[in-house]
Design a protein around this motif. Structure first.
Motif, PDB file in Angstrom:
ATOM      1  N   LEU A 251      -2.540  -2.924   5.268  1.00 12.26           N
ATOM      2  CA  LEU A 251      -1.185  -2.835   5.813  1.00 12.26           C
ATOM      3  C   LEU A 251      -0.345  -4.035   5.344  1.00 12.26           C
ATOM      4  O   LEU A 251       0.815  -3.876   4.926  1.00 12.26           O
ATOM      5  N   ASP A 252      -0.955  -5.224   5.369  1.00 12.07           N
ATOM      6  CA  ASP A 252      -0.245  -6.438   4.920  1.00 12.07           C
ATOM      7  C   ASP A 252       0.192  -6.297   3.457  1.00 12.07           C
ATOM      8  O   ASP A 252       1.277  -6.722   3.074  1.00 12.07           O
ATOM      9  N   GLN A 257       4.657  -5.501  -0.406  1.00 14.34           N
ATOM     10  CA  GLN A 257       5.308  -4.763  -1.510  1.00 14.34           C
ATOM     11  C   GLN A 257       6.718  -4.317  -1.109  1.00 14.34           C
ATOM     12  O   GLN A 257       7.642  -4.346  -1.915  1.00 14.34           O
ATOM     13  N   ILE A 258       6.872  -3.932   0.144  1.00 12.43           N
ATOM     14  CA  ILE A 258       8.193  -3.478   0.608  1.00 12.43           C
ATOM     15  C   ILE A 258       9.125  -4.682   0.745  1.00 12.43           C
ATOM     16  O   ILE A 258      10.281  -4.639   0.310  1.00 12.43           O
ATOM     17  N   ARG A 264       7.331  -0.307  -7.807  1.00  8.94           N
ATOM     18  CA  ARG A 264       6.333   0.200  -8.749  1.00  8.94           C
ATOM     19  C   ARG A 264       4.934   0.099  -8.134  1.00  8.94           C
ATOM     20  O   ARG A 264       4.166   1.039  -8.113  1.00  8.94           O
ATOM     21  N   LYS A 265       4.631  -1.082  -7.570  1.00  5.15           N
ATOM     22  CA  LYS A 265       3.314  -1.290  -6.925  1.00  5.15           C
ATOM     23  C   LYS A 265       3.129  -0.336  -5.755  1.00  5.15           C
ATOM     24  O   LYS A 265       2.065   0.244  -5.557  1.00  5.15           O
ATOM     25  N   LEU A 266       4.220  -0.192  -4.974  1.00  6.13           N
ATOM     26  CA  LEU A 266       4.128   0.684  -3.805  1.00  6.13           C
ATOM     27  C   LEU A 266       3.823   2.123  -4.253  1.00  6.13           C
ATOM     28  O   LEU A 266       2.957   2.801  -3.681  1.00  6.13           O
TER      29      LEU A 266
END
Ligand code: NAP
Length: 282
Positions: A251-252, A257-258, A264-266
């Motif tokens: 979750l962290d 990422q947000i 892109r990572k998300l």
């Protein structure tokens, strides 16, 4: 064959309904008189009583203990004081196996741990239903002291219920169910809890009005029987904490990422989870 069921709730009642249909003679024991009468009325048992001694009087061959987890060991202790025939095969349906198998096999060598992977968010005899175990996996966790005959007997019954039998160690069972059953209960409960922290009452009301299939799916197990949730956490504490620690890390990572607008990572993460979900639901 005469079979005893102790604890006539969702699981015990459902088991009784199917086993009665299969032609077994079912003798039930539950804590409350009214539950025993209801179980008789719906055909989950041929006869029920609040006294465990019923199972000794009628000499059942197998006993399924379907009480909450914290009553499984004390049920066997009481059965021992009643001079139950030592040949009687005892099994349970508890969602946690290491603790249960360790304690019960000390008391009763002919004990084989079991866990049907089926259920609903409801509780009690009113929630009992036919066919609950059909298509589900029925886990058995025998140890080296158990005879092949005992394991076969339980496997045959599980198959008559329409379940597929899977055999593993209690430790492997507890670790695996922590991921797919116990972690989801806590995650789902925390989702409902988080939503309640919306302090604008108009927004909260609208959110409640708008909640539909997505919220129904993700909140279902968090809205289930609280007693069961506490038992899972209490008796599978170590494995649940291990899975929760990993969940917090996952979750962290998504939060980061947000926060960093790393779309892109998300997307990579969400593509990966989209791609592997079916592996858990085959
Ligand atoms: P439940 O609906 O609450 O049923 C448990 C029943 O046990 C109660 O209705 C209660 O009957 C009876 N009981 C309580 N203490 C007792 C005692 N000392 N002696 C005799 N009966 C007693 O719970 P459940 O969902 O069926 O869960 C039962 C077991 O199945 C648990 O060990 C759980 O881990 C396991 N399990 C649950 C699920 C699930 O999704 N629910 C799935 C797989 C396995 P009265 O009405 O007479 O008080």
């Amino acid at each position: 064959m005469k079979i005893g069921i102790v604890g006539l709730g969702l699981i015990g009642g459902s088991l009784g309904l199917d086993l009665c249909d299969q032609g077994f003679s079912i003798f039930g024991v539950s804590r409350q008189e009214k539950t025993c009468r209801k179980a008789e009325k719906i055909g989950a048992v041929n006869r029920a009583d609040v006294r465990l001694s019923l199972l000794v009087e009628v000499a059942v061959e197998i006993i399924f203990i379907c009480t909450p987890i914290d009553k499984i060991v004390s049920t066997i202790e009481e059965l021992k004081t009643l001079d139950l025939n030592p040949e009687t095969l005892i099994t349970d349906v508890g969602s946690v196996k290491s603790f249960v198998v360790r304690e019960c096999s000390k008391l009763w060598p002919n004990f084989v741990g079991g866990h049907p992977m089926a259920g609903t968010e409801k509780k009690g005899i009113e929630a009992a239903q036919k066919g609950l175990f059909a298509g589900a996996t029925y886990i058995l966790t025998p140890d080296s002291k158990n005879s092949a005959e005992a394991v076969d007997k339980l496997s045959n019954i599980a198959e008559l219920l329409g379940s597929t039998v899977s055999i593993c160690s209690p430790q492997i069972h507890d670790r695996a169910v922590a991921w797919i059953s116990h972690l989801p209960v806590i995650v789902s409960a925390s989702l409902i809890d988080a939503c309640l922290h919306e302090h604008d009452s108009e927004v909260l009301r609208l959110a409640q009005q708008l909640a539909s299939s997505g919220f129904r799916d993700t909140s279902r197990v968090g809205g289930g029987n609280p007693e069961l949730g506490v038992m899972m956490a209490r008796y599978n504490r170590q494995e649940l904490l291990r899975s929760l620690a990993q969940y917090r890390q996952s979750l962290d990572r998504l939060i980061e990422q947000i926060e960093q607008e790393d779309w892109r990572k998300l997307e990579e993460n969400l593509k990966q989870t989209q791609g592997v979900r079916h592996q858990f639901l085959a």
